[in-house]
Design a protein around this motif. Sequence first.
Motif, PDB file in Angstrom:
ATOM      1  N   CYS A   1      -1.333   3.173   4.192  1.00  0.00           N
ATOM      2  CA  CYS A   1      -2.374   2.874   5.168  1.00  0.00           C
ATOM      3  C   CYS A   1      -1.985   1.768   6.139  1.00  0.00           C
ATOM      4  CB  CYS A   1      -3.678   2.516   4.466  1.00  0.00           C
ATOM      5  SG  CYS A   1      -3.519   1.028   3.456  1.00  0.00           S
TER       6      CYS A   1
ATOM      7  N   ARG B   1      -4.373  -5.187  -2.477  1.00  0.00           N
ATOM      8  CA  ARG B   1      -4.558  -4.538  -1.177  1.00  0.00           C
ATOM      9  C   ARG B   1      -5.418  -5.361  -0.236  1.00  0.00           C
ATOM     10  NH1 ARG B   1      -4.641   1.624  -1.319  1.00  0.00           N
ATOM     11  NH2 ARG B   1      -2.706   1.989  -2.414  1.00  0.00           N
ATOM     12  N   PRO B   2      -5.326  -5.267   1.065  1.00  0.00           N
ATOM     13  CA  PRO B   2      -4.307  -4.524   1.805  1.00  0.00           C
ATOM     14  C   PRO B   2      -3.080  -5.393   2.045  1.00  0.00           C
ATOM     15  CG  PRO B   2      -5.874  -5.459   3.339  1.00  0.00           C
ATOM     16  CD  PRO B   2      -6.329  -5.886   1.958  1.00  0.00           C
TER      17      PRO B   2
ATOM     18  N   THR C   1       0.832  -1.208   0.000  1.00  0.00           N
ATOM     19  CA  THR C   1       0.000   0.000   0.000  1.00  0.00           C
ATOM     20  C   THR C   1       0.863   1.253   0.000  1.00  0.00           C
ATOM     21  OG1 THR C   1      -0.287  -0.530   2.347  1.00  0.00           O
ATOM     22  CG2 THR C   1      -2.180  -0.833   0.922  1.00  0.00           C
TER      23      THR C   1
ATOM     24  N   PRO D   1      -5.521  -4.371   7.016  1.00  0.00           N
ATOM     25  CA  PRO D   1      -4.064  -4.550   6.973  1.00  0.00           C
ATOM     26  C   PRO D   1      -3.619  -5.389   8.168  1.00  0.00           C
ATOM     27  CG  PRO D   1      -4.642  -2.236   6.684  1.00  0.00           C
ATOM     28  CD  PRO D   1      -5.896  -2.941   7.080  1.00  0.00           C
TER      29      PRO D   1
ATOM     30  N   CYS E   1      -6.376   4.922   7.240  1.00  0.00           N
ATOM     31  CA  CYS E   1      -7.011   4.305   6.076  1.00  0.00           C
ATOM     32  C   CYS E   1      -7.435   5.401   5.111  1.00  0.00           C
ATOM     33  CB  CYS E   1      -8.226   3.506   6.535  1.00  0.00           C
ATOM     34  SG  CYS E   1      -9.298   2.996   5.183  1.00  0.00           S
ATOM     35  N   ASP E   2      -7.177   5.194   3.842  1.00  0.00           N
ATOM     36  CA  ASP E   2      -7.535   6.179   2.829  1.00  0.00           C
ATOM     37  C   ASP E   2      -8.842   5.806   2.127  1.00  0.00           C
ATOM     38  OD1 ASP E   2      -6.714   8.648   1.590  1.00  0.00           O
ATOM     39  OD2 ASP E   2      -6.348   7.504  -0.226  1.00  0.00           O
ATOM     40  N   VAL E   3      -9.497   4.769   2.651  1.00  0.00           N
ATOM     41  CA  VAL E   3     -10.784   4.307   2.125  1.00  0.00           C
ATOM     42  C   VAL E   3     -10.717   4.034   0.615  1.00  0.00           C
ATOM     43  CG1 VAL E   3     -13.271   4.562   2.399  1.00  0.00           C
ATOM     44  CG2 VAL E   3     -11.768   5.915   3.815  1.00  0.00           C
ATOM     45  N   CYS E   4      -9.752   3.220   0.222  1.00  0.00           N
ATOM     46  CA  CYS E   4      -9.647   2.877  -1.201  1.00  0.00           C
ATOM     47  C   CYS E   4     -10.744   1.894  -1.591  1.00  0.00           C
ATOM     48  CB  CYS E   4      -8.268   2.306  -1.516  1.00  0.00           C
ATOM     49  SG  CYS E   4      -8.015   0.623  -0.934  1.00  0.00           S
ATOM     50  N   GLY E   5     -11.247   1.156  -0.604  1.00  0.00           N
ATOM     51  CA  GLY E   5     -12.366   0.259  -0.889  1.00  0.00           C
ATOM     52  C   GLY E   5     -12.086  -1.197  -0.623  1.00  0.00           C
ATOM     53  N   ALA E   6     -10.824  -1.587  -0.602  1.00  0.00           N
ATOM     54  CA  ALA E   6     -10.487  -3.010  -0.549  1.00  0.00           C
ATOM     55  C   ALA E   6     -10.958  -3.682   0.743  1.00  0.00           C
ATOM     56  CB  ALA E   6      -8.974  -3.195  -0.718  1.00  0.00           C
ATOM     57  N   CYS E   7     -10.616  -3.071   1.875  1.00  0.00           N
ATOM     58  CA  CYS E   7     -10.907  -3.745   3.142  1.00  0.00           C
ATOM     59  C   CYS E   7     -12.402  -3.915   3.364  1.00  0.00           C
ATOM     60  CB  CYS E   7     -10.276  -2.984   4.299  1.00  0.00           C
ATOM     61  SG  CYS E   7      -8.479  -3.030   4.191  1.00  0.00           S
ATOM     62  N   MET E   8     -13.173  -2.865   3.027  1.00  0.00           N
ATOM     63  CA  MET E   8     -14.623  -2.926   3.219  1.00  0.00           C
ATOM     64  C   MET E   8     -15.220  -4.008   2.324  1.00  0.00           C
ATOM     65  SD  MET E   8     -13.108   0.051   2.761  1.00  0.00           S
ATOM     66  CE  MET E   8     -12.549   1.370   3.802  1.00  0.00           C
TER      67      MET E   8
END
Lengths: 625, 236
Positions: free
Chosen positions: A597, A285-286, A272, A615, A602-609
């Motif tokens: 991140c 990611r992450p 990341t 991470p 978290c930059d809220v890229c979308g992956a984790c959600m």
Amino acid sequence: MNDLVAKIQAVLPQVAKPARYTGGEWNAIVKDHTQVDLTVAWTFPDSYEVGMSHLGSLIMYHQINRRADACCERAYAPWPDMEAKMREHNIPLFTMETWTPVGGFDIIAFPLLYELTYTNLFTCLDLAGVPLRSADRTEAHPLVIAGGPCVFNCEPLAPFLDVAVLGDGEFVIHEILDAYKQWKEAGRASRRELLRRLAGITGCYVPAFYEPSYRPDGTIEKYIVTDSAAPAVVHRATVDDLDAIDFPTAPVVPNIDIVFDRAQVEVFRGCTRGCRFCHAGMVTRPVRERSPEKVQQLAREVVRNTGYSELSLVSLSTADYTDVANTVRKLSAEMTCAGVNVTLPSTRVDAFSVQIADAVQQVNRSSVTLAPEGGSARIRRVINKTVSDRDIRDAFKAAFTAGYKAIKLYFMIGLPTETDDDLRAIAEKGHWALEIAEEILGRQEARNVRITISVSTFTPKAHTPFQFEPQVGIEETQRRQWVVKRACKDRRIEFKGHHSESSLIEVLHSVGDRRVSAALLRAWELGARFDGWTDQFRYERWVQACVDVGVDIKYYAARRKGYGEVFAWDHLFAGVTKEWLIDDHMRAMAETEVADCRWENCDVCGACMAFGVQPVLKPAKEGSL
Amino acid sequence: MKLRIRLAKQHTARFFSHLDIQRTLERTLRRAALPLAYSQGFNPHPRMSFASALATGASSEGEFIDVDLTDDVAPAEFVARANRCTPPGLTFVDAREVPAKGDSLFSLVDTAAYRLTLSAASVAVVADAVAAFLAQDVIEVAKEGKRGTRLVNIREQVYDLAVEGSLPEPGGARVVVNLRAVLQSGSQGSLKPETLAEGLAQVSPAFADTVLVGTHRLMIYRREPRTGALQEPWDL
Ligand code: SF4
């Protein structure tokens, strides 16, 4: 001795490096096909030496073969000399383990790591006797699947793939095999039924169930899902805990020299750091780390089981591994006396990384490799390569202090917003290195220092913030190379420019859509093979192919794409949302950096959600070191 | 201690180059956890020395290497342990202890015995060529060297040559003929089986369409120049 074996044995002495095709390696797994329910031909669309170096392939080979009901064998694209012999003697593509024709396997799986291997996929299918187009295959033909980073835009290959598998393969492969097995046991009823089942698995994309339409200006209007079994957007398969998955500790050991001829242990997956041109960093990611205890245990096992004299701790940037210093020191201390070197695949640009590399890299002490990517601090902000001028100087200092006499520097040119000042700043880094060498080594010693400046050409990749950007084109690339070269004013600096023509063809693949598939096939018909190899690549062949089928290379490579456009890969979700990519592209234009991140917010890229992960950093447990 | 080892390479292993064998043996012995002695320096290598390189594609049951060990291992145990860790086609045949300070294998041996497999029109074609070859004192063949092409008398590099047996080729009018050849092979000069075949065709035109389809090395020796007696590496 059966007929095929005799034919293969007759041609082997007539080709270069016959051991590429013979198999017979230590740890290769040979199973009796009559004792398994499923057979998979893992077919690498490049040479044996490249394919055998790919850790992902070793992982999947292990995952499939650890099932009692399945067997996985390997095949590689034959080098043109072998292909000619195979055609001459009617030898089908065969596997390494048992010299069985690939066309008779249940599943053919292609790992796609690099765009310029696509034409080799046609060679493999054709030699296997399998129809190139998915639509022409029947229940009697193997299922053709593909995985690896390139499948996140596999539209140029869409007509030829039955299924593309997005993301981490460790779990999804078993879902695929189970579904296939059920279908097979139920009597191989209809191929469409199989594809419908597979389309329901997270990570599986069945191109046949998606239909693009185009606007008069050539852009994509929309994608229609044509089968109710297929989701509107295909999500990537994601492994959340590396400690929980099986890792190949007894990988196949090649008999001949390969590209990465060493034991490999993966220390983490994902990156990341957020370099805006980097495809790998966007689609994985992450960050998910493996624990140091596990890494060390796997390292010991893999070295014991292979007999390798080198162990590499691999990831997208191993210096970022939380426990890197301790793990490296500990393994190094243990293994050096047994003649085993511990190495890191690449060196981050700062003093710490150079020092770690120096502590272990006893194999090649002659040079250290660093990739600042951007020459000026400004362009590095644009591409989010968060390395400061000071980091670069410190890395040089550390390298010369450690006794290195040569430094290799990697840069990218043709980057968005790039000016000639940014280009001259690349050469300037070479001069900095020489100044520092003179300070540390003295004028006399510094005479023997060698600095290599290698520049590659920026190539836009799908799912990156720079997906909207064009490539600068062949003439402009050459001009920019010349600007850098002319600014290198010392004979100790060597300049190396990357082939501008193959970079252009790479864009055709990386941001191409389904219409490009005709050009790929045509190029192959015209003889394109191993396009990633400079000695095999012929630009004219690609130009001819594009003319023949009416594909305009410039439309794909030289056009700036709009934020509102529909892309050929929008229905494939790699983790980062399009909104985030647009935001990040705007930040690039504003020369604004984004923090990593794994250490910052978290930059809220979308992956984790989307994937229900986060991470994962794994410091060493108290008292374990 | 130093062990002298005899190896066989067959099947897929015959396609290993000399470097491939070296690398593969290193890994094999490391997997077998045998107490190898390593060279000094940044990139330590096990201390092994090889007799002579065999062409890629040729099989052999007469490959020899010397290996230095840091601890004593009974030769039979060494062979058994190593054989559990070799890739298919590579076999440790035998091992014996040799003096630790002896000369290098490479400098000791100068002769090799081969079984050459030929695809020929008839056994007589081969037998006649062999007889014609042995009847002469000088047979010169052009050899590419560093300083251009020169003529070499290959007759003096051939110590023995004999037809050993034959089989009809499956489905064809031709026969497969085995030829036993003892040829010079060492640092003073080597005769390649391919060059021998050229020489046979030169003395006997009927031999010209004969094809060398297989080379198998049986053993390597040190040859006593006066008596012609052959000594196996064990006795050196
Ligand atoms: S969602 Fe947040 S924490 Fe997860 S990868 Fe994206 S930026 Fe990083």
